[in-house]
Design a protein around this motif. Structure first.
Motif, short mmCIF file in Angstrom:
data_model
loop_
_atom_site.label_atom_id
_atom_site.label_comp_id
_atom_site.label_asym_id
_atom_site.label_seq_id
_atom_site.Cartn_x
_atom_site.Cartn_y
_atom_site.Cartn_z
N UNK A 116 -13.39 0.90 -8.75
CA UNK A 116 -12.87 2.09 -8.07
C UNK A 116 -11.37 2.08 -7.95
N UNK A 117 -10.67 2.06 -9.07
CA UNK A 117 -9.21 2.05 -9.06
C UNK A 117 -8.70 3.48 -9.23
N UNK A 118 -7.84 3.92 -8.32
CA UNK A 118 -7.20 5.22 -8.45
C UNK A 118 -5.69 5.02 -8.51
N UNK A 119 -5.09 5.71 -9.45
CA UNK A 119 -3.67 5.48 -9.69
C UNK A 119 -3.10 6.71 -10.38
N UNK A 120 -1.97 7.22 -9.90
CA UNK A 120 -1.38 8.32 -10.64
C UNK A 120 0.10 8.06 -10.87
N UNK A 121 0.58 8.55 -12.00
CA UNK A 121 1.97 8.36 -12.38
C UNK A 121 2.58 9.71 -12.72
N UNK A 122 3.72 10.00 -12.16
CA UNK A 122 4.44 11.22 -12.55
C UNK A 122 5.25 10.94 -13.80
N UNK A 123 5.65 12.00 -14.49
CA UNK A 123 6.41 11.73 -15.70
C UNK A 123 7.77 11.17 -15.31
N UNK A 124 8.22 10.21 -16.08
CA UNK A 124 9.49 9.54 -15.80
C UNK A 124 9.41 8.46 -14.74
N UNK A 125 8.24 8.28 -14.13
CA UNK A 125 8.13 7.28 -13.05
C UNK A 125 8.01 5.86 -13.62
N UNK A 126 8.66 4.92 -12.94
CA UNK A 126 8.52 3.52 -13.30
C UNK A 126 7.62 2.88 -12.26
N UNK A 127 6.44 2.46 -12.69
CA UNK A 127 5.48 1.90 -11.74
C UNK A 127 5.11 0.49 -12.16
N UNK A 128 5.02 -0.41 -11.20
CA UNK A 128 4.65 -1.78 -11.50
C UNK A 128 3.20 -2.04 -11.11
N UNK A 129 2.50 -2.79 -11.93
CA UNK A 129 1.13 -3.19 -11.61
C UNK A 129 1.11 -4.71 -11.60
N UNK A 130 0.87 -5.28 -10.41
CA UNK A 130 0.95 -6.72 -10.25
C UNK A 130 -0.42 -7.29 -9.98
N UNK A 131 -0.74 -8.37 -10.64
CA UNK A 131 -2.02 -9.03 -10.38
C UNK A 131 -2.08 -10.35 -11.11
N UNK A 132 -2.97 -11.24 -10.67
CA UNK A 132 -3.12 -12.53 -11.33
C UNK A 132 -4.07 -12.41 -12.51
N UNK A 133 -4.26 -13.51 -13.24
CA UNK A 133 -5.26 -13.49 -14.30
C UNK A 133 -6.60 -13.13 -13.68
N UNK A 134 -7.36 -12.28 -14.35
CA UNK A 134 -8.67 -11.91 -13.85
C UNK A 134 -8.65 -10.79 -12.85
#
Lengths: 318, 306
Positions: free
Chosen positions: A23-41
């Motif tokens: 259940x992952x929800x995520x939205x990005x606007x155009x031109x947006x710089x978004x980081x996604x951080x997580x460990x292995x797995x």
């Protein structure tokens, strides 16, 4: 421009079912710089591959992924081929395996130009040179006939970046693009991504396990753990006032020069294994603040405007 | 305890030397950090120290004895003192051996103890690196990357060495696991008075563990000094570039960034990337020379001053 809603991805079936995204929800606007951080797995690469619809056939996907208003989960194979490279493209961790060792730089960078724009011959060559210059490769013309093995790691990753932006993509997914690079080369590649985003106006989803590195580039950071988003908020808050205990731990455990010589704070235990998840908050087994309530899954709640967190303790404190 | 005296390593006559005229010393119980980019020669130095490579010229000395001249029993004896941990814990451990065999193997090779004493010793070693005794019966694939690196460290400690060569031991690990392994290496060092040669491309990681830092570029040692001096008063332009490249400062995008040109063949190897390049840098290669207490630098900028 990108809207991911309640995305669920699982592999296998029956008792061997492994839920990688829950259940992952995520939205990005155009031109947006978004980081996604997580460990292995944590599922960060699976999320990237789902957006490109590159997951293996046996993956069960539910939810919705919309890109520029178009539903990617119901799009035909032909439509997806037209989108990949032209609307959304990707840079992978290891440029040596991302590039075809049998093709010259001109062929690799030129391929999307032929496929999406119908460019050939002289016109295509000039466009390839322009792209190589855009990713600041010195001596672009001499590079045209080079093969990947003749290039250094940093140069290879720049060639991969040139190929990724060749089709004019509006969304670039960079999955650990600097993990295989040295410190200077890594810093330089992050600067390049920043400039490309500014010049082309494309959105960038920058995926990494290194919170500090991500924060150098992005304005917003999403923290993923065992297929759940634990925190989603402004990058400036992630270091100064992280809300989730996991983000706090990630912010604290990275070695920095300021705290040299001290003992490093650690996140105890090992990263969650998606195949052996217990009910409740996935971070609970490693959480220093674990409470009885944590045996149930907390909801992702907006604690402040534009800043959401999934933690019972932070909800109670509100 | 360890001394490199004008050491060079050239793999083939036609190619550029991997290591050029490097001299450095590491005292007993000292942690020496060697930083530089890939291809700068830092791993080659580690391998020469481990007697896995022979220097083309110069000498590598351990307690005054030349390492490359050791043979047979003397070489075996040397390996009791100097052990190694490598970057990739997936490749460094045999997938077909149980942890008990992996960690106990150095004890068997050196015929140090019988079967029951060995099992006790393996359990003790596993505990000292923060793994449960039950780990002994399992195979490497049953462990995460961080746990595998702990197994590799336990194996390196089996012979109670005085010195460890650690070649990028945390670079392949997740950040949350990196900090655990860095702390473990700190604790082990103070408990066992170990000396380290810690090889890494990340200055921040080196700053957590090391007393002294050497910076390598294109096979040469370009700067060396006490941790505080190198980090707070860096002299060589390459050291400054490395410091600017560290994430976490929030300044990464503010710094214009170097042009990542390859090392120059004539003159100072760093000159194509150097913001301070002068005329002399194009023709003459700077030699490393003292510039301050315990500090050495190879840069023409500091020659007039000294």
């Amino acid at each position: 421009m990108l809207q991911v809603r309640d995305l669920q991805v699982a592999f296998g079936r029956g008792p061997a079912l492994v839920r990688v995204l829950n259940g992952v929800s995520l939205s990005l606007r155009s031109g947006e710089l978004c980081g996604l951080v997580g460990e292995s797995g944590s599922g960060k690469t699976v999320l990237a591959l789902s957006i490109l619809r590159l997951l293996p056939q046996d993956a069960a996907i539910r939810g919705s992924i919309r890109l520029g208003g178009e539903d990617l989960l119901t799009a035909s194979a032909a439509r997806l081929r037209a989108l990949r490279g032209a609307v959304v493209s990707m840079i992978l961790q290891d440029p040596m395996t991302a590039l075809n060792p049998l093709l010259t730089v001109e062929c690799q960078v030129g391929e999307p130009l032929t496929y999406h724009c119908g460019l050939r011959g002289h016109l295509r060559r000039e466009q390839v040179v322009a792209l190589l210059e855009k990713v600041r490769l010195p001596g672009a013309r001499q590079l045209l006939h080079a093969y990947p093995h003749q290039l250094s790691g940093g140069t290879r990753q720049r060639v991969a970046a040139a190929a990724a932006i060749a089709g004019g993509a509006r969304l670039l997914i960079a999955d650990e693009p600097t993990t295989a690079l040295d410190a200077s080369t890594q810093a330089d590649f992050v600067r390049l991504l920043h400039r490309l985003a500014r010049e082309t106006g494309m959105a960038v989803l920058f995926i990494s396990h290194d919170l500090h590195l991500v924060l150098e580039l992005v304005k917003r950071v999403v923290v993923l753990y065992a297929g759940h988003i634990l925190e989603d908020g402004p990058a400036a808050d992630a270091l100064r006032s992280p809300k989730h205990p996991y983000t706090q731990a990630l912010a604290a455990c990275v070695p920095t020069l300021e705290r040299r010589g001290e003992r490093l704070p650690t996140v105890g235990g090992t990263p969650a294994d998606p195949a052996r998840l217990l009910p409740g908050c996935p971070f609970a087994p490693r959480c220093p603040e674990v409470a009885p309530a944590c045996s149930m899954m907390p909801p992702l709640v907006e604690a402040e405007t534009g800043h959401s967190v999934r933690c019972w303790l932070r909800l109670a404190r509100r | 305890m360890i001394r490199l005296d004008q050491v060079s390593k050239r793999y083939a006559p036609a190619v550029v030397a991997a290591v050029r005229n490097v001299s450095l010393t590491v005292e007993a119980g000292e942690a020496y950090g060697l930083v530089g980019e890939s291809g700068s020669g830092k791993t080659t130095i580690g391998r020469m120290l481990l007697a896995l490579e022979v220097p083309s010229s110069g000498r590598v000395l351990f307690r005054g004895e030349e390492v490359s001249s050791l043979r047979g029993g003397r070489l075996r004896e040397y390996r009791r003192h100097v052990q190694a941990v490598f970057q990739d814990p997936y490749e460094a451990l045999s997938p077909r051996q149980r942890v008990e065999k992996i960690v106990g193997e150095p004890l068997s090779v050196h015929r140090l103890c019988g079967a029951s004493a060995r099992a006790r010793r393996v359990a003790e070693l596993l505990r000292s690196v923060g793994l449960p005794e039950e780990a002994a019966a399992r195979f490497p694939h049953q462990f995460s990357g961080g746990q595998r690196q702990r197994i590799a460290i336990a194996r390196a400690l089996a012979l109670e060495p005085d010195f460890l060569v650690l070649d990028e031991p945390v670079s392949a690990l997740d950040v949350s696991i990196q900090s655990q392994v860095i702390n473990l290496l700190r604790d082990l060092r103070s408990e066992r008075r170990l000396g380290y040669l810690f090889i890494s491309h990340n200055l921040a990681v080196v700053a957590y563990l090391c007393d002294r830092i050497g910076v390598m570029y294109a096979g040469c040692l370009v700067e060396e000094g006490w941790r505080e001096d190198v980090l707070c008063q860096p002299q060589h332009p390459y050291t400054r570039e490395l410091l600017d490249a560290l994430p976490g400062s929030g300044r990464l995008l503010a710094v214009p960034g170097p042009t990542l040109a390859p090392p120059a063949a004539v003159g100072c190897p760093f000159r194509h990337r150097c913001p301070y390049m002068m005329e002399i840098c194009c023709t003459m290669e700077p030699r490393i020379r003292p510039s301050g207490a315990g500090h050495r630098v190879a840069c023409h900028l500091y020659e007039e001053a000294s």
